[in-house]
Design a protein around this motif. Sequence first.
Motif, PDB file in Angstrom:
ATOM      1  N   PHE B  60       0.692  -1.285   0.011  1.00  0.00           N
ATOM      2  CA  PHE B  60       0.075  -0.040   0.083  1.00  0.00           C
ATOM      3  C   PHE B  60       0.856   1.307  -0.070  1.00  0.00           C
ATOM      4  O   PHE B  60       1.917   1.241   0.921  1.00  0.00           O
ATOM      5  CB  PHE B  60      -0.934   0.146   1.290  1.00  0.00           C
ATOM      6  N   THR B  61       0.397   2.160  -0.982  1.00  0.00           N
ATOM      7  CA  THR B  61       1.044   3.537  -0.694  1.00  0.00           C
ATOM      8  C   THR B  61       0.008   4.400  -0.954  1.00  0.00           C
ATOM      9  O   THR B  61      -0.597   4.587  -1.532  1.00  0.00           O
ATOM     10  CB  THR B  61       2.087   3.633  -2.013  1.00  0.00           C
ATOM     11  N   ALA B  62       0.283   5.592   0.129  1.00  0.00           N
ATOM     12  CA  ALA B  62      -0.310   6.829   0.028  1.00  0.00           C
ATOM     13  C   ALA B  62       0.050   8.022  -0.313  1.00  0.00           C
ATOM     14  O   ALA B  62       1.479   8.294   0.049  1.00  0.00           O
ATOM     15  CB  ALA B  62      -1.021   7.032   1.640  1.00  0.00           C
ATOM     16  N   GLN B  63      -0.326   8.834  -1.046  1.00  0.00           N
ATOM     17  CA  GLN B  63       0.255  10.070  -1.470  1.00  0.00           C
ATOM     18  C   GLN B  63      -0.809  11.245  -1.042  1.00  0.00           C
ATOM     19  O   GLN B  63      -2.020  11.206  -1.198  1.00  0.00           O
ATOM     20  CB  GLN B  63       0.571  10.207  -2.661  1.00  0.00           C
ATOM     21  N   LEU B  64      -0.059  12.490  -0.818  1.00  0.00           N
ATOM     22  CA  LEU B  64      -0.984  13.819  -0.678  1.00  0.00           C
ATOM     23  C   LEU B  64      -0.344  14.680  -1.719  1.00  0.00           C
ATOM     24  O   LEU B  64       0.861  14.961  -1.936  1.00  0.00           O
ATOM     25  CB  LEU B  64      -0.607  14.078   0.957  1.00  0.00           C
ATOM     26  N   ASN B  65      -1.416  15.467  -2.341  1.00  0.00           N
ATOM     27  CA  ASN B  65      -0.932  16.440  -3.323  1.00  0.00           C
ATOM     28  C   ASN B  65      -1.828  17.721  -2.589  1.00  0.00           C
ATOM     29  O   ASN B  65      -3.111  17.903  -2.812  1.00  0.00           O
ATOM     30  CB  ASN B  65      -1.412  16.047  -4.648  1.00  0.00           C
ATOM     31  N   ARG B  66      -1.167  18.643  -1.852  1.00  0.00           N
ATOM     32  CA  ARG B  66      -1.990  19.857  -1.130  1.00  0.00           C
ATOM     33  C   ARG B  66      -2.273  20.707  -2.366  1.00  0.00           C
ATOM     34  O   ARG B  66      -3.345  21.152  -2.136  1.00  0.00           O
ATOM     35  CB  ARG B  66      -0.802  20.340  -0.189  1.00  0.00           C
ATOM     36  N   ALA B  67      -1.278  20.986  -3.272  1.00  0.00           N
ATOM     37  CA  ALA B  67      -1.928  21.770  -4.370  1.00  0.00           C
ATOM     38  C   ALA B  67      -3.149  21.522  -4.894  1.00  0.00           C
ATOM     39  O   ALA B  67      -3.812  22.577  -5.257  1.00  0.00           O
ATOM     40  CB  ALA B  67      -0.460  21.866  -5.177  1.00  0.00           C
ATOM     41  N   SER B  68      -3.112  20.498  -5.360  1.00  0.00           N
ATOM     42  CA  SER B  68      -4.356  19.978  -6.115  1.00  0.00           C
ATOM     43  C   SER B  68      -5.553  19.402  -4.964  1.00  0.00           C
ATOM     44  O   SER B  68      -6.763  18.926  -5.586  1.00  0.00           O
ATOM     45  CB  SER B  68      -4.113  18.904  -7.215  1.00  0.00           C
ATOM     46  N   GLN B  69      -5.241  19.277  -3.789  1.00  0.00           N
ATOM     47  CA  GLN B  69      -6.137  19.039  -2.598  1.00  0.00           C
ATOM     48  C   GLN B  69      -6.694  17.651  -3.105  1.00  0.00           C
ATOM     49  O   GLN B  69      -7.979  17.575  -2.953  1.00  0.00           O
ATOM     50  CB  GLN B  69      -7.161  20.096  -2.691  1.00  0.00           C
ATOM     51  N   TYR B  70      -5.951  16.476  -2.992  1.00  0.00           N
ATOM     52  CA  TYR B  70      -6.269  15.201  -2.987  1.00  0.00           C
ATOM     53  C   TYR B  70      -5.286  14.253  -2.475  1.00  0.00           C
ATOM     54  O   TYR B  70      -4.110  14.592  -2.370  1.00  0.00           O
ATOM     55  CB  TYR B  70      -6.737  14.727  -4.612  1.00  0.00           C
ATOM     56  N   ILE B  71      -5.849  13.207  -2.038  1.00  0.00           N
ATOM     57  CA  ILE B  71      -4.803  12.290  -1.659  1.00  0.00           C
ATOM     58  C   ILE B  71      -5.238  10.871  -2.213  1.00  0.00           C
ATOM     59  O   ILE B  71      -6.329  10.757  -3.052  1.00  0.00           O
ATOM     60  CB  ILE B  71      -5.044  11.851  -0.020  1.00  0.00           C
ATOM     61  N   SER B  72      -4.190   9.953  -2.407  1.00  0.00           N
ATOM     62  CA  SER B  72      -4.574   8.623  -3.232  1.00  0.00           C
ATOM     63  C   SER B  72      -4.021   7.469  -2.394  1.00  0.00           C
ATOM     64  O   SER B  72      -2.999   7.800  -1.483  1.00  0.00           O
ATOM     65  CB  SER B  72      -3.619   8.663  -4.454  1.00  0.00           C
ATOM     66  N   LEU B  73      -4.389   6.217  -2.873  1.00  0.00           N
ATOM     67  CA  LEU B  73      -4.147   5.111  -2.194  1.00  0.00           C
ATOM     68  C   LEU B  73      -3.809   3.940  -3.359  1.00  0.00           C
ATOM     69  O   LEU B  73      -4.799   4.143  -4.347  1.00  0.00           O
ATOM     70  CB  LEU B  73      -5.241   4.436  -1.340  1.00  0.00           C
ATOM     71  N   LEU B  74      -2.568   3.448  -3.545  1.00  0.00           N
ATOM     72  CA  LEU B  74      -2.193   2.523  -4.510  1.00  0.00           C
ATOM     73  C   LEU B  74      -2.040   1.176  -3.790  1.00  0.00           C
ATOM     74  O   LEU B  74      -1.290   1.179  -2.837  1.00  0.00           O
ATOM     75  CB  LEU B  74      -1.080   3.283  -5.045  1.00  0.00           C
ATOM     76  N   ILE B  75      -2.771   0.095  -4.246  1.00  0.00           N
ATOM     77  CA  ILE B  75      -2.654  -0.981  -3.782  1.00  0.00           C
ATOM     78  C   ILE B  75      -2.176  -1.889  -4.991  1.00  0.00           C
ATOM     79  O   ILE B  75      -2.650  -1.853  -6.150  1.00  0.00           O
ATOM     80  CB  ILE B  75      -3.910  -1.888  -3.474  1.00  0.00           C
ATOM     81  N   ARG B  76      -0.679  -2.695  -4.712  1.00  0.00           N
ATOM     82  CA  ARG B  76      -0.085  -3.243  -5.602  1.00  0.00           C
ATOM     83  C   ARG B  76      -0.405  -4.809  -5.238  1.00  0.00           C
ATOM     84  O   ARG B  76      -0.703  -5.189  -4.116  1.00  0.00           O
ATOM     85  CB  ARG B  76       1.459  -2.945  -5.575  1.00  0.00           C
ATOM     86  N   ASP B  77      -0.094  -5.670  -6.541  1.00  0.00           N
ATOM     87  CA  ASP B  77      -0.283  -6.965  -6.342  1.00  0.00           C
ATOM     88  C   ASP B  77      -1.677  -7.446  -5.407  1.00  0.00           C
ATOM     89  O   ASP B  77      -1.469  -7.972  -4.345  1.00  0.00           O
ATOM     90  CB  ASP B  77       0.868  -7.731  -5.763  1.00  0.00           C
ATOM     91  N   SER B  78      -2.677  -7.007  -5.668  1.00  0.00           N
ATOM     92  CA  SER B  78      -3.978  -7.089  -4.936  1.00  0.00           C
ATOM     93  C   SER B  78      -4.178  -8.389  -4.612  1.00  0.00           C
ATOM     94  O   SER B  78      -4.080  -9.392  -5.363  1.00  0.00           O
ATOM     95  CB  SER B  78      -5.200  -6.415  -5.690  1.00  0.00           C
ATOM     96  N   LYS B  79      -4.578  -8.836  -3.292  1.00  0.00           N
ATOM     97  CA  LYS B  79      -5.110  -9.898  -3.063  1.00  0.00           C
ATOM     98  C   LYS B  79      -6.557  -9.980  -2.779  1.00  0.00           C
ATOM     99  O   LYS B  79      -7.533  -9.062  -2.547  1.00  0.00           O
ATOM    100  CB  LYS B  79      -4.804 -10.272  -1.612  1.00  0.00           C
ATOM    101  N   LEU B  80      -7.373 -11.033  -2.603  1.00  0.00           N
ATOM    102  CA  LEU B  80      -8.754 -11.290  -2.583  1.00  0.00           C
ATOM    103  C   LEU B  80      -9.183 -10.570  -1.088  1.00  0.00           C
ATOM    104  O   LEU B  80     -10.182 -10.032  -0.843  1.00  0.00           O
ATOM    105  CB  LEU B  80      -9.283 -12.753  -2.304  1.00  0.00           C
ATOM    106  N   SER B  81      -8.145 -10.799  -0.144  1.00  0.00           N
ATOM    107  CA  SER B  81      -8.651 -10.091   1.067  1.00  0.00           C
ATOM    108  C   SER B  81      -8.378  -8.511   1.194  1.00  0.00           C
ATOM    109  O   SER B  81      -8.802  -7.979   1.968  1.00  0.00           O
ATOM    110  CB  SER B  81      -7.449 -10.621   2.085  1.00  0.00           C
ATOM    111  N   ASP B  82      -8.204  -7.929  -0.013  1.00  0.00           N
ATOM    112  CA  ASP B  82      -8.166  -6.737  -0.274  1.00  0.00           C
ATOM    113  C   ASP B  82      -9.681  -6.098  -0.484  1.00  0.00           C
ATOM    114  O   ASP B  82      -9.742  -4.799  -0.252  1.00  0.00           O
ATOM    115  CB  ASP B  82      -7.083  -5.909  -1.102  1.00  0.00           C
ATOM    116  N   SER B  83     -10.337  -6.994  -0.656  1.00  0.00           N
ATOM    117  CA  SER B  83     -11.765  -6.494  -1.100  1.00  0.00           C
ATOM    118  C   SER B  83     -12.548  -5.854   0.259  1.00  0.00           C
ATOM    119  O   SER B  83     -12.406  -6.608   1.287  1.00  0.00           O
ATOM    120  CB  SER B  83     -12.618  -7.719  -1.328  1.00  0.00           C
ATOM    121  N   ALA B  84     -12.927  -4.554   0.031  1.00  0.00           N
ATOM    122  CA  ALA B  84     -13.445  -3.945   1.349  1.00  0.00           C
ATOM    123  C   ALA B  84     -13.817  -2.528   0.711  1.00  0.00           C
ATOM    124  O   ALA B  84     -13.700  -2.274  -0.551  1.00  0.00           O
ATOM    125  CB  ALA B  84     -12.354  -3.806   2.246  1.00  0.00           C
TER     126      ALA B  84
END
Lengths: 114, 109
Positions: B60-84
């Motif tokens: 999991f990688t999280a990033q913040l972009n204050r200039a554009s006022q957004y945050i992001s979440l990246l999930i790599r190699d997704s697993k069945l248990s990531d369903s949520a």
Amino acid sequence: ETGVTQTPRHLVMGMTNKKSLKCEQHLGHNAMYWYKQSAKKPLELMFVYNFKEQTENNSVPSRFSPECPNSSHLFLHLHTLQPEDSALYLCASSQGAGGSNEQFFGPGTRLTVL
Amino acid sequence: RKEVEQDPGPFNVPEGATVAFNCTYSNSASQSFFWYRQDCRKEPKLLMSVYSSGNEDGRFTAQLNRASQYISLLIRDSKLSDSATYLCVVYFGNEKLTFGTGTRLTIIP
């Protein structure tokens, strides 16, 4: 096991009933919260208690009445509810009431108002 | 404009794929940012905080972009248990966390 328990887990009540929801946290936290979660809506903060003192009342109707007798227990007293009050009511606690503190949630009470 | 806005999804992603969500917030004075995860019929739980420099926790990688006022979440190699459902959460101040409606993710075998 999150350390925050809620009872009952499910509640069905009529509009003229009076009932209470109970929350208990075993984490030694100082802040406790009530949230409402309805389908397709974000969690709505209802009340915040910090060191047993209510610090936030998010324009909640008076038919919802919170009580915090100590920093481990939180109640939500319900009276003359409306069908639109049917939702999942979540209790949470955190070490302090500031935003940098992780909030730990209980499993919720699923409330249905007939 | 909503205070915290997310694409509700659902995102249906094959197992092993990479998936990313964005979340926008309206208040430029926002102080803290988080991703919470909520499984079906369960309570929300903190997944990770989001720091200005970006942060990573395993897949999991999280990033913040204050200039554009957004945050992001990246999930790599997704697993069945990531369903949520993934909830974007922003702290504007006054002891109050503001939650987005959540993005529903389903990982497909």
